[in-house]
Design an enzyme around this catalytic site. Structure first.
Site, PDB file in Angstrom:
ATOM      1  N   CYS A 159       0.836  -1.213   0.000  1.00  0.00           N
ATOM      2  CA  CYS A 159       0.000   0.000   0.000  1.00  0.00           C
ATOM      3  C   CYS A 159       0.861   1.249   0.000  1.00  0.00           C
ATOM      4  O   CYS A 159       1.831   1.328   0.752  1.00  0.00           O
ATOM      5  CB  CYS A 159      -0.851   0.077   1.263  1.00  0.00           C
ATOM      6  SG  CYS A 159      -1.950  -1.293   1.483  1.00  0.00           S
ATOM      7  N   ASP A 204      -7.337  -6.176   8.219  1.00  0.00           N
ATOM      8  CA  ASP A 204      -6.782  -6.421   6.883  1.00  0.00           C
ATOM      9  C   ASP A 204      -5.496  -5.634   6.635  1.00  0.00           C
ATOM     10  O   ASP A 204      -5.532  -4.405   6.507  1.00  0.00           O
ATOM     11  CB  ASP A 204      -7.856  -6.024   5.848  1.00  0.00           C
ATOM     12  CG  ASP A 204      -7.345  -6.130   4.430  1.00  0.00           C
ATOM     13  OD1 ASP A 204      -6.339  -6.819   4.207  1.00  0.00           O
ATOM     14  OD2 ASP A 204      -7.979  -5.520   3.539  1.00  0.00           O
ATOM     15  N   GLY A 247      -0.849  -5.511   6.746  1.00  0.00           N
ATOM     16  CA  GLY A 247       0.244  -5.108   7.636  1.00  0.00           C
ATOM     17  C   GLY A 247       0.842  -6.221   8.472  1.00  0.00           C
ATOM     18  O   GLY A 247       1.709  -5.952   9.305  1.00  0.00           O
ATOM     19  N   GLY A 271      -2.141 -10.741   2.766  1.00  0.00           N
ATOM     20  CA  GLY A 271      -1.789 -10.630   1.350  1.00  0.00           C
ATOM     21  C   GLY A 271      -0.361 -11.076   1.135  1.00  0.00           C
ATOM     22  O   GLY A 271      -0.079 -12.199   0.729  1.00  0.00           O
ATOM     23  N   ARG A 304       1.477  -7.511  -6.135  1.00  0.00           N
ATOM     24  CA  ARG A 304       1.211  -6.095  -6.416  1.00  0.00           C
ATOM     25  C   ARG A 304      -0.021  -5.606  -5.681  1.00  0.00           C
ATOM     26  O   ARG A 304      -0.982  -6.358  -5.460  1.00  0.00           O
ATOM     27  CB  ARG A 304       1.020  -5.883  -7.911  1.00  0.00           C
ATOM     28  CG  ARG A 304      -0.225  -6.546  -8.492  1.00  0.00           C
ATOM     29  CD  ARG A 304      -0.280  -6.289  -9.969  1.00  0.00           C
ATOM     30  NE  ARG A 304      -1.501  -6.789 -10.587  1.00  0.00           N
ATOM     31  CZ  ARG A 304      -1.718  -6.769 -11.876  1.00  0.00           C
ATOM     32  NH1 ARG A 304      -0.810  -6.297 -12.694  1.00  0.00           N
ATOM     33  NH2 ARG A 304      -2.848  -7.231 -12.376  1.00  0.00           N
ATOM     34  N   GLY A 305       0.012  -4.346  -5.300  1.00  0.00           N
ATOM     35  CA  GLY A 305      -1.157  -3.706  -4.715  1.00  0.00           C
ATOM     36  C   GLY A 305      -2.208  -3.555  -5.809  1.00  0.00           C
ATOM     37  O   GLY A 305      -1.863  -3.369  -6.981  1.00  0.00           O
ATOM     38  N   ALA A 319      -4.081  -1.193  -6.288  1.00  0.00           N
ATOM     39  CA  ALA A 319      -4.136   0.177  -6.809  1.00  0.00           C
ATOM     40  C   ALA A 319      -2.753   0.607  -7.304  1.00  0.00           C
ATOM     41  O   ALA A 319      -2.465   1.791  -7.419  1.00  0.00           O
ATOM     42  CB  ALA A 319      -4.635   1.127  -5.728  1.00  0.00           C
TER      43      ALA A 319
HETATM   44  P1  XMP Z   1      -0.621  -7.295   3.348  1.00  0.00           P
HETATM   45  O1  XMP Z   1       0.200  -6.446   4.272  1.00  0.00           O
HETATM   46  O2  XMP Z   1      -1.019  -8.588   3.997  1.00  0.00           O
HETATM   47  O3  XMP Z   1      -1.962  -6.459   3.070  1.00  0.00           O
HETATM   48  O4  XMP Z   1       0.053  -7.502   2.035  1.00  0.00           O
HETATM   49  C1  XMP Z   1      -2.957  -6.892   2.175  1.00  0.00           C
HETATM   50  C2  XMP Z   1      -4.009  -5.825   2.024  1.00  0.00           C
HETATM   51  O5  XMP Z   1      -3.473  -4.641   1.406  1.00  0.00           O
HETATM   52  C3  XMP Z   1      -4.549  -3.888   0.840  1.00  0.00           C
HETATM   53  N1  XMP Z   1      -4.182  -3.467  -0.520  1.00  0.00           N
HETATM   54  C4  XMP Z   1      -3.871  -2.192  -0.883  1.00  0.00           C
HETATM   55  N2  XMP Z   1      -3.869  -1.035  -0.177  1.00  0.00           N
HETATM   56  N3  XMP Z   1      -3.133   0.121  -2.104  1.00  0.00           N
HETATM   57  C5  XMP Z   1      -3.488   0.131  -0.799  1.00  0.00           C
HETATM   58  O6  XMP Z   1      -3.469   1.203  -0.175  1.00  0.00           O
HETATM   59  C6  XMP Z   1      -3.120  -1.000  -2.875  1.00  0.00           C
HETATM   60  O7  XMP Z   1      -2.760  -0.972  -4.056  1.00  0.00           O
HETATM   61  C7  XMP Z   1      -3.523  -2.208  -2.230  1.00  0.00           C
HETATM   62  N4  XMP Z   1      -3.656  -3.501  -2.685  1.00  0.00           N
HETATM   63  C8  XMP Z   1      -4.062  -4.209  -1.606  1.00  0.00           C
HETATM   64  C9  XMP Z   1      -5.755  -4.781   0.826  1.00  0.00           C
HETATM   65  O8  XMP Z   1      -6.627  -4.348   1.841  1.00  0.00           O
HETATM   66  C10 XMP Z   1      -5.155  -6.156   1.099  1.00  0.00           C
HETATM   67  O9  XMP Z   1      -6.046  -7.070   1.649  1.00  0.00           O
END
Ligand code: XMP
Length: 474
Positions: free
Chosen positions: A306, A339, A341, A362, A387-388, A390
């Site tokens: 994120c 969800d 971190g 994630g 990848r995120g 977003a």
């Molecule tokens: P972890 O830390 O386990 O978190 O990888 C997974 C969660 O990250 C969120 N997520 C995003 N948040 N931009 C964000 O601000 C992004 O591109 C993005 N992609 C995922 C989401 O809530 C996921 O479950």
């Protein structure tokens, strides 16, 4: 304006206390996912396209958690992923994969590969029903080199079958007595009505904690957005057997998310379990619960991929977000997922102790065998891509699929890159659950409710954090 202090996992530790729990085995990790669904382990795999499709969802459900199939797929493909989970480890597969005896072995092989099965039943259409005429398995195909031959030339016709009301114990005995792996279920006249496989029986015996629906199928969730196709998508996902629908929007306390929650509740009534998110405040919890949510998802910007907090300056450190929402959620009686971190089992335990009912992962699962995509070997070290949703990469692909933005420039709010390959998801899950159980024993808690009640956090300095990791060891 008074500025509050927000804390996250690395800011705190849990205080140990007198305990009568001697073994991790004495602890139960049963937890509610939402108002009407409970899990044997409080873990959910993230609805991200580098984390959860059917492979990861199956693995999570087998271990007692659940996976949420991401929404960056066409409705048809997302439905297909849900069906693949529902079809797996089914005591009786009601609609087994079949082929016609006149197709070629090459066609049958690619069909088997595509569906991920080791054998197919061979049927002929008769009066609109499927007459079972043979079975074709991987073993039959092993040394056959001519793919142009017809299925009928190689299939076994010497079939062992059972009636649909056969008991599981009897089915297991038949599979053992005849040393076969697949037991087709037919009517007296030989029409196919189902299939029992050895794999499914073994899986069932090996995974007594797995998350199952009322029909004995593995549980699975699916994410939807707040778009024009949301109702049609949800309808299709529910028909395919999705147990829970996650409304997936970066700012869940947005009017559109609230309206969508209300609309889904109004349209599908009691036939839908809704988890709404993402949020980070008690007000948002109240509004979404009032709109009809059965569960919530908490986390604005803590995820490994994120960049929301960097790009927008908005977010709440995750431990504080969990504690704030926990108070409100307890009053309302609505479970929530924390969800993002989570870097290790210590973070996971702190999230649970702070009041989360379950935790979504994630990054830690993205490197696993069951996440979508293959691993890449770089100079002898294996990686997978994460990848995120977003991120620049994901956003660009979404534009390609959705056909453009609303004309407003958008900064990506996510990162992308590679993560270490971690092997099977069960290793990651075992590590997380093992750590949680151990944490429960330090706090003298046999259940997660007791764990939360017994939890007392202590804030630590940077020196405390340094002391908490390995040091002085080379
Ligand atoms: P972890 O830390 O386990 O978190 O990888 C997974 C969660 O990250 C969120 N997520 C995003 N948040 N931009 C964000 O601000 C992004 O591109 C993005 N992609 C995922 C989401 O809530 C996921 O479950």
């Amino acid at each position: 304006m008074t500025i509050r202090e927000g804390l996250t996992f690395d800011d705190v530790l849990l205080m140990p206390r007198r305990s009568a729990v001697f073994s991790r085995k004495d602890t139960s990790t049963k937890a509610p996912l939402s108002r009407n669904i409970s899990l044997n382990i409080p873990l959910v795999s993230a609805n991200m396209d580098t984390v959860t499709e059917s492979g990861m969802a199956r693995a999570m459900a087998r271990m007692g958690g659940i996976g949420i199939i991401h929404r960056f797929l066409s409705i048809e493909r997302q439905v297909e992923e849900v069906k693949k989970v529902k079809r797996a480890e089914n005591v009786i597969i009601e609609d087994p994969f079949t082929v016609h005896p006149d197709i070629t072995l090459g066609e049958a092989k690619s069909y088997m590969r595509r569906e991920g099965v080791s054998g197919v039943l061979v049927v002929k259409e008769k009066a609109g029903k499927r007459l079972l005429v043979g079975i074709l398995t991987r073993r039959d195909l092993l040394f056959e080199t001519d793919d142009r031959k017809k299925v009928s030339s190689l299939m076994s016709t010497d079939l062992i079958t059972a009636r649909p009301n056969v008991s599981l114990e009897r089915a297991r005995d038949i599979l053992h007595d005849y040393r076969i792996e697949k037991l087709p279920l037919t009517t007296k006249e030989g029409y196919l009505v189902g299939l029992i496989t050895l794999c499914d029986i073994i899986e069932r015996m090996q995974n007594p904690l797995s998350s199952k629906d009322k029909k004995g199928r593995l549980m699975v969730g699916a994410a939807v957005g707040v778009k024009e196709d949301t109702i049609a998508r949800t309808d299709a996902l529910l028909s395919a057997g999705a147990d829970v629908i996650v409304i997936d929007i970066a700012h869940g306390h947005n009017e559109r998310a609230i309206e969508t929650t209300k609309l889904l509740r109004k349209t599908f009534g009691k036939n839908i379990e809704i988890i709404a998110g993402n949020i980070a405040t008690p007000e948002a919890a109240r509004d979404l619960a009032k709109a009809g949510a059965d569960g919530l998802k908490v986390g604005i910007g803590p995820g490994a991929a994120c960049t929301t907090r960097i790009v927008t300056g908005v977010g709440v450190p995750q431990l504080t977000a969990i504690m704030d929402v926990a108070k409100e959620a307890a009053k309302i009686g609505i479970p929530f997922i924390a969800d993002g971190g989570i870097k290790n089992s210590g973070d996971f335990s702190k999230a649970m102790a702070a009041g989360a009912d379950t935790v979504m992962i994630g990054n830690l699962l993205a490197g696993c065998k069951e996440s979508p995509g293959e691993y890449i070997l770089d100079r002898g070290v294996a990686y997978k891509y994460y990848r995120g949703m977003a991120s620049y990469d994901a956003t660009r692909e979404k534009i390609d699929v959705d056909g453009g933005t609303d004309g407003v420039f958008r900064s990506p709010e996510g990162a992308s890159g590679r993560v270490a390959y971690r092997g099977e998801a069960s290793m990651v899950v075992m590590d997380l659950i093992g750590g949680l159980r151990s944490s429960m024993s330090y706090l003298g808690a046999k259940t997660l409710a007791q764990f939360e009640k017994n939890a007392e956090f202590i804030k630590m300095s940077n020196a405390g954090l340094t002391e908490s990791g390995p040091h002085g060891v080379k």
